[in-house]
Scaffold this motif. Sequence first.
Motif, mmCIF file in Angstrom:
data_model
loop_
_atom_site.group_PDB
_atom_site.id
_atom_site.type_symbol
_atom_site.label_atom_id
_atom_site.label_comp_id
_atom_site.label_asym_id
_atom_site.label_seq_id
_atom_site.Cartn_x
_atom_site.Cartn_y
_atom_site.Cartn_z
ATOM 1 N N TRP A 186 32.567 -32.131 18.969
ATOM 2 C CA TRP A 186 30.765 -32.335 19.404
ATOM 3 C C TRP A 186 31.305 -31.149 20.093
ATOM 4 C CZ3 TRP A 186 29.068 -33.209 23.910
ATOM 5 C CH2 TRP A 186 30.129 -34.503 24.688
ATOM 6 N N GLN A 187 31.708 -31.759 21.562
ATOM 7 C CA GLN A 187 31.792 -30.151 23.235
ATOM 8 C C GLN A 187 31.789 -28.791 22.787
ATOM 9 O OE1 GLN A 187 33.450 -33.190 22.436
ATOM 10 N NE2 GLN A 187 33.606 -34.358 24.733
ATOM 11 N N ALA A 188 32.575 -28.852 21.418
ATOM 12 C CA ALA A 188 32.666 -26.859 20.964
ATOM 13 C C ALA A 188 31.146 -26.816 20.392
ATOM 14 C CB ALA A 188 33.780 -26.790 19.738
ATOM 15 N N GLY A 189 30.613 -27.645 19.399
ATOM 16 C CA GLY A 189 29.330 -27.612 19.374
ATOM 17 C C GLY A 189 27.831 -27.268 20.347
ATOM 18 N N ALA A 190 28.129 -28.106 21.287
ATOM 19 C CA ALA A 190 27.324 -28.462 22.033
ATOM 20 C C ALA A 190 27.935 -27.179 23.404
ATOM 21 C CB ALA A 190 28.057 -29.158 23.403
ATOM 22 N N ARG A 191 29.042 -26.599 23.329
ATOM 23 C CA ARG A 191 29.134 -25.479 24.260
ATOM 24 C C ARG A 191 28.584 -24.218 24.139
ATOM 25 N NH1 ARG A 191 34.215 -27.754 25.335
ATOM 26 N NH2 ARG A 191 35.000 -26.249 23.424
ATOM 27 N N TRP A 192 28.854 -24.219 22.139
ATOM 28 C CA TRP A 192 27.579 -23.171 21.543
ATOM 29 C C TRP A 192 26.541 -22.943 21.651
ATOM 30 C CZ3 TRP A 192 26.016 -23.335 15.697
ATOM 31 C CH2 TRP A 192 26.185 -21.658 15.584
ATOM 32 N N PHE A 193 25.777 -24.122 21.609
ATOM 33 C CA PHE A 193 24.371 -24.857 21.682
ATOM 34 C C PHE A 193 24.003 -23.948 23.874
ATOM 35 C CE2 PHE A 193 22.421 -27.016 18.333
ATOM 36 C CZ PHE A 193 22.624 -26.647 17.210
ATOM 37 N N LEU A 194 24.577 -24.394 24.054
ATOM 38 C CA LEU A 194 24.671 -23.811 25.770
ATOM 39 C C LEU A 194 24.300 -22.821 26.032
ATOM 40 C CD1 LEU A 194 25.696 -27.105 28.008
ATOM 41 C CD2 LEU A 194 23.412 -26.431 27.293
ATOM 42 N N THR A 195 25.053 -21.807 25.133
ATOM 43 C CA THR A 195 25.005 -20.329 25.426
ATOM 44 C C THR A 195 23.707 -19.506 24.916
ATOM 45 O OG1 THR A 195 27.454 -20.152 24.959
ATOM 46 C CG2 THR A 195 26.857 -18.172 24.466
ATOM 47 N N HIS A 196 23.012 -20.494 23.793
ATOM 48 C CA HIS A 196 22.286 -19.684 23.129
ATOM 49 C C HIS A 196 20.832 -20.464 23.161
ATOM 50 C CE1 HIS A 196 24.652 -16.643 20.911
ATOM 51 N NE2 HIS A 196 25.955 -17.646 20.657
ATOM 52 N N LEU A 197 21.585 -21.274 23.525
ATOM 53 C CA LEU A 197 19.428 -22.198 23.271
ATOM 54 C C LEU A 197 18.076 -21.908 24.726
ATOM 55 C CD1 LEU A 197 19.935 -25.715 22.151
ATOM 56 C CD2 LEU A 197 18.622 -24.216 20.643
ATOM 57 N N LEU A 198 17.577 -21.309 24.263
ATOM 58 C CA LEU A 198 16.824 -21.511 25.911
ATOM 59 C C LEU A 198 16.270 -22.891 26.825
ATOM 60 C CD1 LEU A 198 14.121 -18.839 24.721
ATOM 61 C CD2 LEU A 198 16.195 -17.941 25.472
ATOM 62 N N ASP A 199 16.357 -23.628 25.618
ATOM 63 C CA ASP A 199 16.082 -24.949 26.330
ATOM 64 C C ASP A 199 17.663 -25.498 26.584
ATOM 65 O OD1 ASP A 199 16.623 -26.722 24.001
ATOM 66 O OD2 ASP A 199 14.929 -25.958 23.430
ATOM 67 N N GLY A 200 18.595 -25.450 26.287
ATOM 68 C CA GLY A 200 19.948 -25.973 26.762
ATOM 69 C C GLY A 200 20.038 -26.067 27.677
ATOM 70 N N ASP A 201 20.634 -27.582 27.867
ATOM 71 C CA ASP A 201 20.374 -28.808 29.174
ATOM 72 C C ASP A 201 21.366 -29.420 28.242
ATOM 73 O OD1 ASP A 201 19.577 -31.164 30.173
ATOM 74 O OD2 ASP A 201 17.665 -30.397 28.782
ATOM 75 N N PRO A 202 22.243 -30.280 29.838
ATOM 76 C CA PRO A 202 24.049 -30.787 29.212
ATOM 77 C C PRO A 202 22.875 -32.404 29.082
ATOM 78 C CG PRO A 202 24.131 -29.421 31.558
ATOM 79 C CD PRO A 202 22.712 -29.202 30.463
ATOM 80 N N ALA A 203 22.208 -32.375 29.526
ATOM 81 C CA ALA A 203 21.319 -34.184 29.621
ATOM 82 C C ALA A 203 21.338 -34.238 27.136
ATOM 83 C CB ALA A 203 20.485 -34.462 29.751
ATOM 84 N N SER A 204 19.461 -33.208 27.062
ATOM 85 C CA SER A 204 19.443 -32.999 25.463
ATOM 86 C C SER A 204 20.600 -32.976 24.816
ATOM 87 C CB SER A 204 18.132 -32.755 25.692
ATOM 88 O OG SER A 204 17.106 -32.850 26.811
ATOM 89 N N ASN A 205 21.078 -31.290 25.196
ATOM 90 C CA ASN A 205 21.520 -31.792 24.232
ATOM 91 C C ASN A 205 23.526 -31.912 24.192
ATOM 92 O OD1 ASN A 205 22.978 -28.435 22.915
ATOM 93 N ND2 ASN A 205 24.075 -28.534 24.230
ATOM 94 N N ASN A 206 23.802 -32.360 25.021
ATOM 95 C CA ASN A 206 24.876 -32.918 24.777
ATOM 96 C C ASN A 206 25.138 -34.570 24.046
ATOM 97 O OD1 ASN A 206 25.501 -30.902 26.487
ATOM 98 N ND2 ASN A 206 27.728 -32.037 27.447
ATOM 99 N N LEU A 207 24.410 -34.818 25.185
ATOM 100 C CA LEU A 207 23.522 -36.548 24.375
ATOM 101 C C LEU A 207 23.229 -36.552 22.940
ATOM 102 C CD1 LEU A 207 22.315 -37.752 27.705
ATOM 103 C CD2 LEU A 207 24.784 -38.219 26.639
ATOM 104 N N SER A 208 22.325 -35.189 22.669
ATOM 105 C CA SER A 208 22.416 -34.868 21.032
ATOM 106 C C SER A 208 23.389 -34.722 21.042
ATOM 107 C CB SER A 208 20.833 -34.428 20.639
ATOM 108 O OG SER A 208 19.611 -33.794 21.389
ATOM 109 N N TRP A 209 24.253 -34.163 20.596
ATOM 110 C CA TRP A 209 25.302 -34.115 20.365
ATOM 111 C C TRP A 209 26.156 -35.684 19.690
ATOM 112 C CZ3 TRP A 209 27.663 -29.653 17.063
ATOM 113 C CH2 TRP A 209 27.227 -28.857 17.536
ATOM 114 N N GLN A 210 25.986 -36.379 20.909
ATOM 115 C CA GLN A 210 26.688 -37.555 20.378
ATOM 116 C C GLN A 210 26.386 -38.612 19.842
ATOM 117 O OE1 GLN A 210 29.200 -38.960 23.415
ATOM 118 N NE2 GLN A 210 28.456 -37.872 25.410
#
Lengths: 138, 284
Positions: B184-208
């Motif tokens: 999931w970390q690989a996908g989370a990093r990719w999302f963070l590169t692009h999402l305007l709302d990307g943040d390590p809390a909502s993004n990574n924990l949703s991936w988890q």
Amino acid sequence: MSELIVWVHGDCLSPTNPALAAYQDAPAIFVFDEALIASWRLSLKRIVFIYECLLEMPVVIRKGDVAEQLTRFAERHEARRIVTTPSPSPRFKEICAALQQKFELEIIASEPFLDYSGKLDLARFSRYWQTAKKHLFE
Amino acid sequence: MRRDFADRDELIRYLKVEFADATALDDHVSSTRGGRAAAERTLEKIDPPRYAATRNNLRGKVSRLSAYIRHGVLSLAEVRDKALDMVRSWRDAEKFVNELAWRDYWQRVYAQIGDQVWIDREPYKTGFAASDYADDLPADIEHGTTGLVCIDAFSQELRETGYLHNHARMWLAAYIVHWRRVKWQAGARWFLTHLLDGDPASNNLSWQWVASTFSHKPYIFNRENLERNTERAYCKICPLYRRCDFEGDYASLERKLFPRKPVDEDWGDRFPPARRNGRKGGRR
Ligand SMILES: Cc1cc2nc3c(=O)[nH]c(=O)nc-3n(C[C@H](O)[C@H](O)[C@H](O)COP(=O)(O)OP(=O)(O)OC[C@H]3O[C@@H](n4cnc5c(N)ncnc54)[C@H](O)[C@@H]3O)c2cc1C
């Protein structure tokens, strides 16, 4: 000379920012954290979005090392105090720790979503929600 | 840095030079404008009752406030108040406020665990170990060339707009983790590169949550679910229609994706024994 500067960061990019509101005449600054942008691999569209937010705010915009830029800005204004808003991010804590070596730090929060200071079970959302719901809709 | 720009194009030209590395990663610009004025216009358009009825559908009445909330252009409290002001009974805004609460919840977890949002909170509950998952995002997903019309469209939309509907994020994340068996970390990093709302809390924990490292079971979907919630937009033009990777009922997809997972295994809300002592449920 001014007693304090306001530090605006990426978790509170509104002209209603409570630190700005509390000290309307103080010089204010935003710094693009170049190391963070590189380590999160942020792409152009996010930078544009943030920049457009900043253009509606009374701030000086810089990029580079955040603690270093803030220190320089505060020293130029002969400020001993830096006022900002909170953030849960570990990066924010690091920067605050660095700033506190030299400056007094004041952190002003805006109204919380959930105004509850009792114990919250964060193991699963469902448990958090059980408590949150009662306080949100009372 | 400069503050005077004749128009958006001039601003973009300037930022491409000043942030050359970010531009080299991807030089798309979103049609979503930054700023409080744009945020307030978007806030005026929310419709909590319709949200509750239609939010799972890609054409549903979602707010598109996430980038503004992420960057504190609007506070969660302001958005909550606006939603409650618009309805006669709080029940008509309950679903919307419940989704706002997810953000508050992830932020609170982030405040506790910090950079550990990058680490599996719990083991995968898929019958596989973390080491069974690949480290890197496959190039066909990143470039949108898998041949699956839905997945390729989501990949392209993410790169071009910096926004995806919640259901599209869930489908794309599930495809990456469970169908392609990528960490999931690989996908989370990719999302963070692009999402305007990307943040390590909502993004990574949703991936988890999708991966099952912060939930009691993996999230999966099937073609029927995607087709229904997209008004057939993708399925209707997909050459793989009715023979794609998402075809079948949930029980057979589970058997195919998680062959080593015992069928009657019930993790419930509990933790595997190794983690039960000392460190309790998701808390430090
Ligand atoms: C794999 C994955 C990654 C995600 N990454 C992010 C992210 O980096 N940043 C982010 O803000 N959201 C993230 N989400 C959550 C959710 O998908 C988005 O917040 C939502 O789709 C944004 O669209 P909207 O503003 O129209 O939301 P709406 O449905 O209109 O909801 C209103 C607001 O509530 C909050 N919200 C709603 N759902 C969630 C949720 N599940 N988790 C957290 N907050 C929520 C957001 O602030 C959102 O703007 C992710 C979800 C998944 C499955």
